[in-house]
Design a protein around this motif. Structure first.
Motif, mmCIF file in Angstrom:
data_model
loop_
_atom_site.group_PDB
_atom_site.id
_atom_site.type_symbol
_atom_site.label_atom_id
_atom_site.label_comp_id
_atom_site.label_asym_id
_atom_site.label_seq_id
_atom_site.Cartn_x
_atom_site.Cartn_y
_atom_site.Cartn_z
ATOM 1 N N GLN A 2 -2.846 -18.268 -3.691
ATOM 2 C CA GLN A 2 -2.284 -19.427 -4.340
ATOM 3 C C GLN A 2 -1.877 -20.451 -3.292
ATOM 4 N N THR A 4 0.427 -22.683 -1.316
ATOM 5 C CA THR A 4 1.854 -22.692 -1.049
ATOM 6 C C THR A 4 2.326 -24.100 -0.841
ATOM 7 N N THR A 72 6.897 -14.592 -0.217
ATOM 8 C CA THR A 72 7.132 -16.045 -0.175
ATOM 9 C C THR A 72 6.023 -16.763 0.586
ATOM 10 N N ASN A 75 3.270 -16.848 -1.744
ATOM 11 C CA ASN A 75 3.648 -17.528 -2.991
ATOM 12 C C ASN A 75 3.199 -16.714 -4.205
ATOM 13 N N VAL A 215 10.530 -17.433 -4.827
ATOM 14 C CA VAL A 215 9.183 -17.818 -5.265
ATOM 15 C C VAL A 215 9.278 -18.745 -6.467
ATOM 16 N N GLY A 218 10.248 -22.195 -5.520
ATOM 17 C CA GLY A 218 9.314 -22.914 -4.655
ATOM 18 C C GLY A 218 9.660 -22.875 -3.184
ATOM 19 N N THR A 220 8.700 -21.364 -0.509
ATOM 20 C CA THR A 220 7.566 -20.527 -0.136
ATOM 21 C C THR A 220 6.801 -21.164 1.023
ATOM 22 N N GLY A 221 5.783 -20.441 1.487
ATOM 23 C CA GLY A 221 4.917 -20.967 2.535
ATOM 24 C C GLY A 221 5.412 -20.648 3.932
#
Length: 407
Positions: A2, A4, A72, A75, A215, A218, A220-221
């Protein structure tokens, strides 16, 4: 994988989500069983139990760091990571967590009822119904997730302050506890409490509770790895501080030659150290522990159901409410079916080694974590140690389960 992306919220709201993630993890692990378990182990192993706490905290950090960072960065929620590694395993993990979550929430609702009985003198079943209605009311609010973050922080601080006060009142032998934290009487006999503590702190849904909150928000990444790492360590440290305070409070009591009530050892700690008012304070601590665990178990169990159908995530607050209502109904009508609770808890013990194994595998798959992320080798080894420790716990718990079921 997905896509991120960074959280788009303001710095203030991001900090609140981070604190919420920390406390939903920490307070989820500090339930009625946590209070009983810590008190009983302290009475049995005395100051040497400090060594078990230290070792378990190190293993806890190894498990949580790996899980929070990988989910995370990817994501993806825990079950989705597991399904990417081995198709279908994520659904199996979700089933175990939902089953265990309902079983544990029966106990948590029961704990809330007992707490209301201690504080106000009302029947436990009535108290459990009042607590359930209040918790359900929280999820009916418009900004339920934000309120949940704040409530979990408040409950965590209440428990920390009151258990800390009990510790000061019991006058524990601090130097002996510090010495035994590095030099226990017999490290080998502490294997079972170490494994039990790890399972109770990051086992089942608990290790994913805060990570799933990040998560969802948001955070995340790769760009958020630093804040996620700090949040993961802080969550375990928060749980550790509360456990250490409760351990010292219990140690102060038993060091005076006082015996804990086997039916309610945690209540004995507060009663012996502060008298009648201590028993009321225990009721407040138990209520905070029970309510926070009900919220954490319901919220996290439902997040593991998102991959089953899109409608569950769209209507998540109603599913959470149904989850809590179901647990409350079972407790009110049936009570706490001991054998069912034990079986569900044992199945839930499978979750951490299985899920952590999938997470560690995913850490080395660019198709899941992306090409920019490099998972530290020391952290991977740390995670393997946690996985082995919890796998040993699973073997032990299944042996105990067989004996219990035949009894």
């Amino acid at each position: 994988m997905q896509t991120t992306q960074s959280v788009s919220a303001t710095p203030t709201s991001q900090r609140n989500v981070l604190r919420g993630a920390i406390f939903i993890m920490a307070t989820s692990s500090i339930g009625p069983a946590f209070l009983t378990q810590t008190s009983l182990f302290t009475e049995k192993y005395l100051a040497s139990f400090a060594f078990a706490i230290v070792i378990s905290l190190l293993i806890d950090i190894g498990a949580q760091l790996n899980i929070w960072r990988i989910i995370t960065v990817a994501n993806l929620r825990g079950q989705d990571v597991a399904n990417r590694v081995l198709p279908g395993v994520g659904h199996l993990i979700s089933a175990f967590i939902v089953l265990g979550g309902i079983a544990f929430n029966i106990g948590n609702i029961g704990g809330a009822g007992l707490a209301m009985n201690v504080i106000f003198g009302i029947p436990p079943v009535t108290g459990s119904l009042i607590a359930a209605v209040l918790i359900i009311g929280l999820f009916l609010l418009r900004n339920a997730k934000g309120v949940m973050d704040s409530v979990m922080q408040l409950l965590g601080l209440v428990m920390l302050c009151m258990i800390g006060y009990a510790m000061l009142q019991s006058n524990p032998p601090l130097l002996e506890a510090l010495n035994r934290s590095l030099n226990p009487d017999d490290p080998l006999i502490l294997l079972l409490p170490i494994v039990t503590l790890v399972g109770g702190t990051v086992g089942g849904y608990i290790s994913f509770s805060g990570g799933h909150r990040l998560v969802e928000a948001g955070i995340t990444g790769v760009e958020n790895v630093g804040v996620v790492t700090r949040a993961a360590v802080t969550g375990i440290a928060t749980t550790g501080v509360v456990r250490i305070c409760l351990f010292l409070a219990a140690l102060g009591v038993v060091s005076q030659g006082l015996a804990l009530d086997p039916g309610n050892p945690a209540a004995s700690v507060f009663s012996h150290s502060m008298g009648t008012i201590g028993y009321k304070i225990f009721g407040v601590v138990l209520l905070a522990a029970s309510v926070s665990s009900v919220i954490g178990a319901a919220y996290t169990s439902v997040t593991f159901m998102y991959s089953l159908h899109d409608g569950i995530e769209r209507h998540n607050r109603w599913v959470v409410i149904a989850f809590i209502a179901c647990s409350t109904l079972i407790y009110s009508l049936v009570g706490q079916p001991v054998k069912v609770l034990v079986v569900a808890g044992t199945l839930n013990a499978l979750v951490l080694p299985l899920a952590l194994g999938c997470v560690l595998w995913a850490a080395k798959k660019p198709s899941i974590v992306g090409d920019r992320y490099r998972h530290p080798t020391w952290m991977l080894l740390f995670g393997l140690l946690a996985m082995i420790a919890t796998a040993v716990g699973v073997v032990m718990s299944f042996n105990a389960l067989l004996q219990f079921w035949q009894s």
